[in-house]
Design a protein around this motif. Sequence first.
Motif, PDB file in Angstrom:
ATOM      1  N   THR A 294     -15.978  -0.776   8.746  1.00 16.86           N
ATOM      2  CA  THR A 294     -14.683  -1.785   9.171  1.00 16.86           C
ATOM      3  C   THR A 294     -14.487  -3.554   9.408  1.00 16.86           C
TER       4      THR A 294
ATOM      5  N   ARG B  30       0.693  -0.904   0.001  1.00 16.49           N
ATOM      6  CA  ARG B  30       0.245  -0.103  -0.220  1.00 16.49           C
ATOM      7  C   ARG B  30       0.981   1.559  -0.303  1.00 16.49           C
TER       8      ARG B  30
ATOM      9  N   THR C  95       0.376   6.555   4.026  1.00 16.93           N
ATOM     10  CA  THR C  95       0.230   7.170   4.660  1.00 16.93           C
ATOM     11  C   THR C  95       0.300   8.259   5.357  1.00 16.93           C
TER      12      THR C  95
ATOM     13  N   ASP D 254     -10.529   2.536   9.012  1.00 13.54           N
ATOM     14  CA  ASP D 254     -10.601   3.839   7.428  1.00 13.54           C
ATOM     15  C   ASP D 254     -12.384   4.583   7.251  1.00 13.54           C
ATOM     16  N   TYR D 255     -11.808   6.537   7.044  1.00  9.06           N
ATOM     17  CA  TYR D 255     -13.411   6.668   7.025  1.00  9.06           C
ATOM     18  C   TYR D 255     -12.886   7.543   6.319  1.00  9.06           C
ATOM     19  N   LYS D 256     -13.826   7.887   5.042  1.00 11.62           N
ATOM     20  CA  LYS D 256     -14.456   8.974   3.738  1.00 11.62           C
ATOM     21  C   LYS D 256     -14.993  10.133   4.514  1.00 11.62           C
TER      22      LYS D 256
ATOM     23  N   GLN E 271     -12.005  14.006   2.263  1.00 12.47           N
ATOM     24  CA  GLN E 271     -10.918  12.995   2.074  1.00 12.47           C
ATOM     25  C   GLN E 271     -10.804  11.384   2.469  1.00 12.47           C
ATOM     26  N   ASP E 272      -9.790  10.303   1.992  1.00 10.92           N
ATOM     27  CA  ASP E 272      -9.652   9.397   2.861  1.00 10.92           C
ATOM     28  C   ASP E 272      -8.678   9.281   4.216  1.00 10.92           C
ATOM     29  N   TYR E 273      -9.086   9.401   5.561  1.00  6.25           N
ATOM     30  CA  TYR E 273      -8.287   9.299   6.571  1.00  6.25           C
ATOM     31  C   TYR E 273      -7.734   8.253   7.405  1.00  6.25           C
ATOM     32  N   VAL E 274      -7.451   8.048   8.292  1.00  9.62           N
ATOM     33  CA  VAL E 274      -6.631   6.510   8.851  1.00  9.62           C
ATOM     34  C   VAL E 274      -6.953   7.103  10.463  1.00  9.62           C
TER      35      VAL E 274
ATOM     36  N   LYS F 261      -3.115  12.767   7.376  1.00  7.25           N
ATOM     37  CA  LYS F 261      -4.054  11.798   7.554  1.00  7.25           C
ATOM     38  C   LYS F 261      -4.906  10.804   8.462  1.00  7.25           C
TER      39      LYS F 261
ATOM     40  N   THR G 115     -18.214   2.668   9.747  1.00  4.69           N
ATOM     41  CA  THR G 115     -17.431   3.258   9.142  1.00  4.69           C
ATOM     42  C   THR G 115     -16.968   2.031   8.268  1.00  4.69           C
TER      43      THR G 115
END
Length: 602
Positions: free
Chosen positions: A36, A2, A5, A68-70, A75-78, A9, A34
């Motif tokens: 998950t 991957r 990150t 993981d959250y949009k 934006q995509d956040y961890v 974020k 979320t």
Amino acid sequence: MRAMTDLAKIRNFSIVAHIDHGKSTLADRLIQETGTVAGRDMKEQLLDSMDIERERGITIKANTVRIDYKADDGQDYVLNLIDTPGHVDFAYEVSRSMKAVEGSLLVVDSTQGVEAQTLANVYQAIEADHEIVPVLNKIDLPASDCDRVAEQIEDVIGIDASGAIQVSAKTGVGIHETLEAIVNELPAPKGDRDAPLKAMLVDSWYDAYLGVIVLIRVIDGVLKKGERIKMMSTHAVYPVDRIGVFRPQMAVIDELGPGEIGFLTASIKQVRDTRVGDTVTHDKRGCETPLPGFKPAQPVVFCGLFPVDNAEFEDLRTAIEKLSLNDASFSSEMETSAALGFGFRCGFLGLLHLEVIRDRLEREYGIELITTAPSVVYHVHMRDGSMKELHNPADMPDLTLVDHIEEPRIKATILVPDEYLGDVLKLCQDRRGIQEDLTYAGSRAMVVYDLPLNEVVFDFYDRLKSVTKGYASFDYQMIGYREDYLVKMQVLVNEEPVDALSVMVHRDRAEMRGRAMVEKLKDLIPRHMFKIPIQAAIGGRVVARETLSAMRKDVTAKCYGGDLSRKRKLLDKQKAGKKKMRQFGKVEIPQQAFISALKMDD
């Protein structure tokens, strides 16, 4: 596997709350919202993996999950969440989990308000420089009063609660707002990708297949699979086998960068080899200085664990070894007792920790146990200037060599409704407490006392709950040692000391405590054919005594008629026999007598 990150974020946070204010339920909802975890795998208290955690409804081990959250901004956040224990015995789990994250959600039950452990845990978060987002939970209950509780948070803790998020973790109201607040109000982690590796060891536990699994938070640098790492407190070096994150199931990845929380395995055999709060770095190009604030967990309460059936001693040894594989804060060493046979002297972080370990030994390994009276560690200062740590009252050195004894003291914070305040103050005075502070938050009093730990480990918590009908909340921290007039009191049965019943007491209360103990034993020990004196003694001086009378057999029954000298002769013969029996007779003390005698009621 991957892309790395972006630091901006990432959000690392923990949830702080008093017991039962709903933090594990809130964690479940965040995971569910979320996506998950797939719906079919979702269950209550998802992060509490041990049976005993689910059964008692408490969190014992700190657990972590990567979400993981949009966000609404596209934006995509961890998000890395660490679910921490709320109970005072596991405060060391909380303190280092705090250092691994940058922010906290402060969850307060909107029906009950701020409690003692809400305070203790939030102060730890403030000490760790956290950004704190207040969350008022359980707004679906009719007794919920958000305005009052928000005002209480401002008064007692002193943080702005005007924008507190109103949530019902049970029904899912306010969960989306909570996620947005995490992204917008909590800071992103800082870290330098090119610096030497510096990572904090947050937790570790044993897995039968993988060996020890180590939970780490990377501060600087990058950790990759196959690299050799070094523990800075023990200087031990290990090759890294695998690296991964929890979603809450393990997912293997290639590397962990700054700001990230994940796990590693490195064929480590025992949890003891990984010290919580330690710094992990590369073997060759390591960082110069370890992270500050590392201190090993110190056991504060000691007690003996003996199997009811002595044949189970080896099983107990195996069970204790297996449990200590997983819990580095629990220590044990072998001991023998004349009354109870072979067993172990074990050290715990507190009474709940003791109960949890005892429950796990009985439940997971099927061993029936006798637990001796819990005692604390005393510092015995000798006349020659040396100092000994006393874990077991039976090992007390000769008094002529002792200069003075110091006992551990704690600072206890008790929150209690106004109408029970008098009873609580009396209880603390009776336990040799020194009042330090008394303030009010609404209709509840907050009392701060300096108390001897010795008086608290016994049954203080139970007494506190009973005098306040369960409404008081209690939290404590160790503050150090102080000299006091302490003596060892031992119990003699038929003039033989019974080491399992030795206790350390304050001289002023020794007679009262001794009298209570011998009276109790008189009712618990069955009668024998001879008279049995039961005494409580300090050194050579007896402070309390009861005599258990002998069973009588009528030896003169076969004498009829009036020959008095013959009756006299028979009675004297019986008396001599009883005297001899008493000399050589062994008094059988049933197991139940030990357990009951050690439970002291006032």
